[in-house]
Scaffold this active site. Structure first.
Site, short mmCIF file in Angstrom:
data_model
loop_
_atom_site.label_atom_id
_atom_site.label_comp_id
_atom_site.label_asym_id
_atom_site.label_seq_id
_atom_site.Cartn_x
_atom_site.Cartn_y
_atom_site.Cartn_z
N CYS A 1 1.08 -1.46 -0.14
CA CYS A 1 -0.11 -0.35 0.10
C CYS A 1 0.74 1.05 0.00
CB CYS A 1 -0.90 -0.43 1.28
SG CYS A 1 -1.90 1.61 1.27
N TRP B 1 -7.25 -7.02 5.21
CA TRP B 1 -5.78 -7.55 5.49
C TRP B 1 -6.30 -8.92 6.69
CZ3 TRP B 1 -3.25 -5.50 2.45
CH2 TRP B 1 -3.45 -4.20 1.51
N ARG C 1 -14.22 0.02 4.78
CA ARG C 1 -13.11 -0.58 3.79
C ARG C 1 -12.12 -0.69 5.31
NH1 ARG C 1 -9.83 0.07 0.61
NH2 ARG C 1 -10.42 2.59 0.09
N THR D 1 -8.33 -0.32 6.34
CA THR D 1 -7.45 0.62 5.39
C THR D 1 -5.87 0.21 6.42
OG1 THR D 1 -7.83 2.37 6.67
CG2 THR D 1 -9.11 1.73 4.50
N TYR E 1 -5.47 5.78 -9.16
CA TYR E 1 -6.78 5.05 -8.31
C TYR E 1 -7.67 5.52 -9.22
CZ TYR E 1 -3.99 2.94 -4.76
OH TYR E 1 -3.63 2.45 -4.01
#
Length: 297
Positions: free
Chosen positions: A45, A78, A106, A108, A172
């Site tokens: 990331c 994750w 989400r 993150t 993105y």
């Protein structure tokens, strides 16, 4: 990756806001203390990558702990290989839900866990590096750079916004666009920003002159991923990073610094994007290449 709620009716990618935005600051609910905080990050990331770079540059390895997640993310989010040694959890989502049982966004990275309060303090990625640079200043290594000098903060903040809108988030916006108009708008901004940065760096070593700053840290992770992922996977295909002689030399110059090089894992990066974002790459095939020499002088 659950993107449905982050795509507008016009096909534009709209990044979700950060849910946890408490500050680590002296005199506050979460004061800076050695050993109190755990950073959760991914080598894949770009937002997490810059927090890892700053932690290394400032010599905070023994002050702020780190847990690295697996690059392949599934419906649970994750995963932490071997479970987290600090909290015992297997998935980062468990820490989100322990802090806010009703959380629905989400999960993150990067995010920071307070071991004392037993809760997530922040997943506000723009603020995490600034916090490491300011609140944790008493524990910086003696030879650590001042990445956020007071006299340059307005200039740094202004350039950071340009880099974020046009480039960091711009790739993105191009990659996740679901309409031609949204894609054209985003990809144009990406290369307009690269053109601007190429010109800026033609007359200076770093973005703000002769000193390394927060702006360089924010730019580098997107440059590092550009030819390997964004050029093909996100359709940012007008030019490659290597087609920008100044930016390519600058990126290699940063890569030569151990804090940048040692936190750049191209295997994690490629496997994450190509195997996780099946809305873009449903075959999950990870392409070979590109064959680049990041150590070339």
């Amino acid at each position: 990756m659950k993107l449905g709620r982050e795509i507008s009716d016009a096909g534009r990618f709209v990044r979700q806001p950060n849910r946890f935005t408490a500050r680590i600051e002296a005199g506050g609910e979460h004061p800076p203390e050695p050993g109190r905080y755990q950073l959760y990050a991914s080598y894949a990331c770009p937002w997490a990558h810059r927090s890892l770079i700053v932690r290394e540059l400032l010599g905070l390895q023994d002050i702020v702990g780190v847990t690295i997640v697996d690059p392949i993310r599934d419906d649970k989010g994750w995963r932490i290989p071997g479970n987290d040694p600090v909290t015992g959890v297997e998935y980062l989502s468990e820490l989100y839900l322990a802090t806010d049982p009703g959380y629905q966004g989400r999960y993150t990275v990067p995010c920071v866990w307070d071991r004392t309060a037993k809760q997530l303090v922040t997943n506000d990625y723009p603020q995490i590096t600034l916090t490491l640079e300011t609140a944790f200043a008493p524990w910086h290594a003696q030879d650590a750079p001042d990445l956020y000098p007071a006299e340059l903060r307005d200039e740094i903040d202004a350039l950071n916004e340009v880099i974020f809108e046009g480039f960091n988030n711009g790739v993105y916006r191009a990659g996740f666009a679901t309409s031609q108009e949204a894609y054209d708008e985003a990809v144009t901004a990406v290369f307009d920003t690269l053109d601007l940065l190429e010109e800026r760096l033609a007359t200076r070593r770093y973005l703000h002159g002769d000193i390394l700053t927060e702006s360089d840290v924010r730019l580098y992770p997107t440059l590092a991923r550009f030819d390997a992922v964004y050029h093909s996977h996100f359709k940012c295909a007008i030019r490659r990073l290597v087609d920008y002689p100044v930016l390519w030399a600058y990126a290699r110059d940063l890569y030569a610094i151990p804090a940048f090089r040692d936190t750049t894992d191209f295997d994690h990066i490629k496997r994450h994007y190509f195997m996780t974002q099946t809305n873009i790459n449903p075959t999950r095939i990870v392409p070979r290449g590109p064959d680049l020499d990041w150590t070339a002088s």
